[in-house]
Design a protein around this motif. Structure first.
Motif, short mmCIF file in Angstrom:
data_model
loop_
_atom_site.label_atom_id
_atom_site.label_comp_id
_atom_site.label_asym_id
_atom_site.label_seq_id
_atom_site.Cartn_x
_atom_site.Cartn_y
_atom_site.Cartn_z
N LYS A 51 -13.59 -4.64 -3.57
CA LYS A 51 -14.12 -5.65 -2.40
C LYS A 51 -13.40 -6.70 -2.79
O LYS A 51 -14.07 -7.81 -1.86
N THR A 52 -12.90 -7.26 -3.87
CA THR A 52 -12.53 -8.56 -4.19
C THR A 52 -11.05 -8.55 -4.74
O THR A 52 -10.60 -7.42 -5.45
N LEU A 53 -10.26 -9.48 -3.93
CA LEU A 53 -9.05 -9.82 -4.41
C LEU A 53 -8.85 -11.19 -4.99
O LEU A 53 -9.61 -12.17 -4.32
N VAL A 54 -7.73 -11.54 -5.73
CA VAL A 54 -7.37 -12.75 -6.39
C VAL A 54 -6.05 -13.13 -6.09
O VAL A 54 -5.29 -12.49 -6.20
N ILE A 55 -5.99 -14.22 -5.34
CA ILE A 55 -4.69 -14.58 -4.91
C ILE A 55 -4.22 -15.99 -5.65
O ILE A 55 -5.18 -17.02 -5.70
N PRO A 80 -3.28 0.49 -1.67
CA PRO A 80 -2.42 0.31 -0.46
C PRO A 80 -3.26 0.03 0.63
O PRO A 80 -2.52 -0.75 1.53
N ALA A 81 -4.43 0.40 0.71
CA ALA A 81 -5.02 -0.14 1.81
C ALA A 81 -5.54 -1.49 2.02
O ALA A 81 -5.12 -2.37 3.13
N LEU A 82 -5.42 -2.34 0.79
CA LEU A 82 -5.58 -3.69 0.78
C LEU A 82 -4.09 -4.37 0.92
O LEU A 82 -3.93 -5.44 1.46
N ALA A 83 -3.02 -3.68 0.64
CA ALA A 83 -1.61 -4.11 0.92
C ALA A 83 -1.54 -4.11 2.68
O ALA A 83 -0.91 -5.30 3.04
N TYR A 84 -1.86 -3.19 3.23
CA TYR A 84 -1.85 -3.05 4.74
C TYR A 84 -2.93 -4.27 5.06
O TYR A 84 -2.46 -4.71 6.21
#
Length: 455
Positions: free
Chosen positions: A48-52, A276-280
């Motif tokens: 549920k969390t991504l770091v950019i 993959p789901a987050l990549a899309y």
């Protein structure tokens, strides 16, 4: 009699349970192996969390990160922004196993400046981020004329710094008496306005508000790369762009003529292990943020999978060829991801359970019937012996063996659904018994050897 029936019923139930377990245990093991194999290849639910990682003052990356943050929040994904000094430091965090970064904005050319990283894939190019060289003094047409000047080239870990050094070194301008200063953007702008610098290198989107203010400064000029095509040929990660007259400020006619700029490309890169789901989801955000027209970009030009410095991820390749996955076009992100994972879980159901659904009943029936069928071997043995024209004692022994077989078969606990097999066997047994009895009758009627045939 009641005790016999109870014992018979208990024995029947024990046999049924044993038969079921003998057949179902391997089947359940096979199903378990199929599901385990499927789980091995299926990615877990996306985090549920991504770091950019985004540089503070490079290419408008901080602004783009906030836009992505808003878009991903619609689907319940929290995007945390990790500020860095530039593309090189962003790549460094992305490449480290414990860097704590999942994706990053980087400037093209960073890998050529020592920023090549393993296990990093590209999600595509996002937009042109031109190189702006503002200077003081008389008009110049090339970087060679900056020799001996005081030049701000951006922070040491920034893509601006790497690009500036590459171009200045190619023109032999980086050596003394030239002074190269690694300054933050705000400090560099303040010092050039005061006359403490002769030139400043900046990498920023054409829409950046500070560029319009800087271009309006009466004592500053914007360099036009007269040999822009040569630079683009030498450095493939650079594009030659034309800044049209008046595009920054139509009222003030800034710039007052068409200028040639060199532009690296902003790219979105990610760990190879990104879900993959987050990549899309990121690719959809990229299309929303960068898909429109800009001062230097045509509508639909970005995002793109062309001319990326890192290998294009498989998800990005499919996205640029055929768009978002079918489920994500019509379902919310969470629902599309759930259905996608459940659909993959149908593989063991289709590949294993469907054949087993046909095989298990057949195996169970075969095992129940086999308790009777193996007695057919005794019938066959007796029939073969009858072909040898046995004597009376042998025939009587055959009858005795048939009686023993019938007695044993009658004691086999048999479910009612398979009772017909028992009666079929008894019919076949009676056929053999009648043949033996006929032989015995024929032997009794025949005259003894040497007896007179006439009374």
């Amino acid at each position: 009699m009641r005790g016999i029936r109870e014992r018979f019923k208990e024995q029947l139930q024990r046999n049924q349970r044993r038969d079921l377990w003998i057949i179902l245990a391997p089947s359940l093991l096979l199903v378990g192996l199929a599901f385990a194999t499927t789980f091995y290849f299926i990615k877990p639910a996306p985090p549920k969390t991504l770091v950019i990682a985004a540089a503070q003052d490079e290419g408008g990356f901080r602004y783009y990160a906030r836009r992505y943050q808003e878009i991903l929040a619609r689907d319940g994904i929290t995007l945390e922004i990790r500020g860095t000094q530039g593309s090189l430091s962003s790549l460094g965090l992305l490449a480290e196993e414990r860097g704590g970064v999942d994706v990053a904005f980087v400037q093209s050319g960073a890998s050529a400046a020592g920023g090549k990283a393993a296990n990093v894939v590209s999600l595509g190019g996002l937009t042109h981020i031109p190189l702006w060289v503002f200077y003081r003094g008389e008009p110049i047409e090339d970087l060679r004329e900056l020799r001996g000047k005081r030049i701000a080239v951006g922070p040491a870990e920034s893509g601006t710094h790497a690009l500036a050094l590459t171009l200045l070194q190619a023109n032999g301008v980086e050596k003394e008496p030239t002074q190269l200063l690694s300054l933050e953007r705000d400090e560099a702008l303040a010092r050039i306005k005061k006359g403490e610098l002769d030139a400043v290198f900046l990498v920023a989107a054409a829409e950046a508000p500070f560029l319009q203010k800087l271009a309006a400064e009466p004592d500053l000029r914007l360099l036009s790369f007269s040999r822009g095509e040569a630079y683009a040929r030498r450095y493939p990660y650079l594009s030659r762009l034309t800044l049209p007259r008046g595009v920054l400020n139509l009222a003030a006619d800034v710039p007052s003529r068409d200028l040639v700029l060199l532009a690296p490309t902003a790219s979105l890169v990610a760990r190879e292990s990104l879900h993959p789901a987050l990549a899309y989801l990121l690719l959809r955000a990229a299309s929303e943020v960068h898909g429109g027209a800009g001062l230097l970009d045509r509508a639909g030009e970005f995002p793109t999978g062309n001319a990326t410095e890192y290998p294009l991820s498989s998800e990005a390749r499919r996205y640029y060829q055929s768009g978002p996955p079918l489920l994500q076009r019509y379902l919310p992100f969470w629902a599309a991801n759930l259905v996608d994972r459940l659909w993959l879980m149908l593989v063991p159901l289709i590949a294993v359970l469907v054949p087993l659904g046909k095989a298990v009943p057949a195996l169970y029936e075969w095992r129940v019937r086999s308790r009777i069928f193996r007695w057919y071997a005794r019938l066959k043995e007796i029939e073969i012996q009858m072909e040898e024209k046995p004597e009376r004692p042998m025939l009587q022994d055959m009858l005795k063996r048939l009686d023993e077989a019938e007695y044993a078969v009658n004691r086999i606990p048999m479910p009612l659904s398979h009772a017909e097999n028992l009666y079929f066997f008894r019919e076949h047994l009676d056929i053999v018994r009648r043949r033996i009895l006929r032989r015995l009758d024929e032997g009794a009627e025949a005259p003894a050897p040497g007896a007179s045939l006439v009374s």
